[in-house]
Write an enzyme that holds these catalytic residues in place. Structure first.
Site, PDB file in Angstrom:
ATOM      1  N   GLU A 147     -34.822 -45.385 -12.671  1.00  0.00           N
ATOM      2  CA  GLU A 147     -35.180 -43.968 -12.711  1.00  0.00           C
ATOM      3  C   GLU A 147     -36.632 -43.797 -12.281  1.00  0.00           C
ATOM      4  OE1 GLU A 147     -32.660 -41.599 -15.623  1.00  0.00           O
ATOM      5  OE2 GLU A 147     -34.008 -42.720 -16.898  1.00  0.00           O
ATOM      6  N   SER A 162     -33.069 -36.372 -11.336  1.00  0.00           N
ATOM      7  CA  SER A 162     -32.640 -35.159 -10.644  1.00  0.00           C
ATOM      8  C   SER A 162     -31.278 -35.283  -9.961  1.00  0.00           C
ATOM      9  CB  SER A 162     -33.711 -34.699  -9.645  1.00  0.00           C
ATOM     10  OG  SER A 162     -34.912 -34.391 -10.335  1.00  0.00           O
ATOM     11  N   LYS A 173     -31.471 -35.807 -24.174  1.00  0.00           N
ATOM     12  CA  LYS A 173     -32.881 -35.723 -24.624  1.00  0.00           C
ATOM     13  C   LYS A 173     -32.978 -34.838 -25.876  1.00  0.00           C
ATOM     14  CE  LYS A 173     -34.218 -36.578 -19.887  1.00  0.00           C
ATOM     15  NZ  LYS A 173     -35.178 -36.476 -18.823  1.00  0.00           N
ATOM     16  N   GLU A 194     -39.732 -41.547 -20.673  1.00  0.00           N
ATOM     17  CA  GLU A 194     -40.400 -40.642 -21.623  1.00  0.00           C
ATOM     18  C   GLU A 194     -40.822 -41.404 -22.877  1.00  0.00           C
ATOM     19  OE1 GLU A 194     -37.265 -37.724 -21.552  1.00  0.00           O
ATOM     20  OE2 GLU A 194     -37.811 -37.290 -19.474  1.00  0.00           O
ATOM     21  N   HIS A 209     -36.571 -45.655 -21.882  1.00  0.00           N
ATOM     22  CA  HIS A 209     -36.634 -44.473 -21.009  1.00  0.00           C
ATOM     23  C   HIS A 209     -38.092 -44.163 -20.700  1.00  0.00           C
ATOM     24  CE1 HIS A 209     -36.427 -40.350 -19.610  1.00  0.00           C
ATOM     25  NE2 HIS A 209     -35.173 -40.620 -19.284  1.00  0.00           N
ATOM     26  N   ASN A 213     -27.841 -37.943 -20.555  1.00  0.00           N
ATOM     27  CA  ASN A 213     -28.957 -38.093 -21.492  1.00  0.00           C
ATOM     28  C   ASN A 213     -29.424 -36.698 -21.887  1.00  0.00           C
ATOM     29  OD1 ASN A 213     -31.299 -38.661 -22.863  1.00  0.00           O
ATOM     30  ND2 ASN A 213     -32.432 -39.452 -21.077  1.00  0.00           N
ATOM     31  N   GLY A 229     -36.546 -34.974 -13.835  1.00  0.00           N
ATOM     32  CA  GLY A 229     -36.765 -33.584 -14.232  1.00  0.00           C
ATOM     33  C   GLY A 229     -37.600 -32.789 -13.237  1.00  0.00           C
TER      34      GLY A 229
HETATM   35  P1  PGA Z   1     -33.091 -35.600 -14.945  1.00  0.00           P
HETATM   36  O1  PGA Z   1     -33.379 -36.736 -16.052  1.00  0.00           O
HETATM   37  O2  PGA Z   1     -31.673 -35.808 -14.477  1.00  0.00           O
HETATM   38  O3  PGA Z   1     -33.289 -34.304 -15.671  1.00  0.00           O
HETATM   39  O4  PGA Z   1     -34.074 -35.821 -13.852  1.00  0.00           O
HETATM   40  C1  PGA Z   1     -32.869 -38.038 -15.910  1.00  0.00           C
HETATM   41  C2  PGA Z   1     -33.289 -38.886 -17.086  1.00  0.00           C
HETATM   42  O5  PGA Z   1     -34.398 -38.699 -17.612  1.00  0.00           O
HETATM   43  O6  PGA Z   1     -32.534 -39.772 -17.510  1.00  0.00           O
END
Ligand code: PGA
Length: 271
Positions: free
Chosen positions: A187, A233, A29, A117, A115, A27, A193
């Site tokens: 998630e 992560s 983003k 976000e 997601h 992903n 993140g």
């Molecule tokens: P990350 O993000 O691996 O940077 O923690 C995962 C995601 O948001 O799908």
């Protein structure tokens, strides 16, 4: 997608009979550009890691404008291309939005929906996400990565399971879900993140819970076949141990999917 998959566990090789092909999504983003897509598509190592003898689905999800470039760059390879979102309406006065039909027109293989976000920053409710999932599944071919996950507060309150169940139940058509069209990404928001990964045991516990829940809500056949992937992560140091959990069927990778070498390592660690 079905098959018998052999993966190495601990220091010796054992054969796990599973009906679920390991799924690794990147992903990107609001990151990446044409140069990064080319870096991945020109990498023999990446292309061969994604097409190994072990069955594997690798999907890159760049931002909307790069979808045609990515489709072209990965044409003829095993790498799939996914979008990061879409609207539930098929057309109309929705400035700035894109529809499932448009993604299908570009032959995009997957779409990420719900997601965290999107939920937190763009205020997408369970109902909105549910409508999007329904719209995507009503199209002829689109496959969906539906994301769920609790915040740190919800985990501390002890309501993780109820919370993520509610996110899934926002999808009114859950009873009609088919395992070849849906991947569920668990998630935990506190792990996205942040560098704070769920322990393999924490993730396994939730994945197993979700599989039981889906057996009751959808049907046992669906629950046995659906890929439940982990995100938050994931990197090359934690991928192997997470991948060894019986109910972890893949990863949705954010930050680490932008670094070619690191992403290749994650793929190889998952085999
Ligand atoms: P990350 O993000 O691996 O940077 O923690 C995962 C995601 O948001 O799908």
């Amino acid at each position: 997608m079905d098959g018998i998959v052999s993966r190495s566990v601990c220091s010796y090789k054992i054969v796990i009979v599973t009906m679920r092909t390991f799924f690794i999504g990147g992903n990107w983003k609001l990151n990446g550009n044409v140069k990064l897509i080319k870096e991945f598509s020109n990498s023999k190592e990446f292309l061969s890691a994604s097409t190994s003898t072990t069955e594997l689905d690798v999907v890159i999800c760049p931002a909307y404008p790069y979808l045609p470039t990515a489709k072209e760059a990965f044409a003829g390879s095993a790498v799939g291309v996914g979008a990061q979102n879409c609207h539930f309406a098929s057309s109309g006065a929705f400035t700035g939005e894109i529809s499932v039909n448009m993604l299908e027109d570009l032959e995009v293989d997957w779409v990420i929906l719900g997601h965290s976000e999107r939920r937190a920053i763009f205020k997408e409710t369970n109902e909105i996400v549910g409508k999007k999932v329904q719209a995507a599944l009503a199209s002829p071919d689109m496959r969906v990565i539906v994301c769920i996950g609790e915040t740190e507060g919800e985990r501390e309150e002890g309501i993780t399971e109820k919370f993520i169940e509610g996110q899934l139940l926002g999808c009114e058509n859950i009873k009609e879900w088919r395992a070849d069209r849906i991947v569920i990404a668990y998630e935990p928001v506190w792990a996205i993140g942040t560098g704070k990964v769920a322990t393999p045991l924490q993730a396994q516990e939730i994945h197993a819970h979700l599989r039981n829940f889906l057996a009751a809500q959808v049907n046992p056949e669906f629950a046995a076949h659906v890929r439940i992937i982990y995100g938050g992560s994931v990197n090359s140091s934690n991928a192997r141990e997470l991948a060894q959990q019986p109910d972890i069927d893949g990863f949705l990778v954010g930050g680490a999917s932008l670094k070619l070498d690191e992403f290749i390592k994650i793929i190889n660690e998952s085999k």
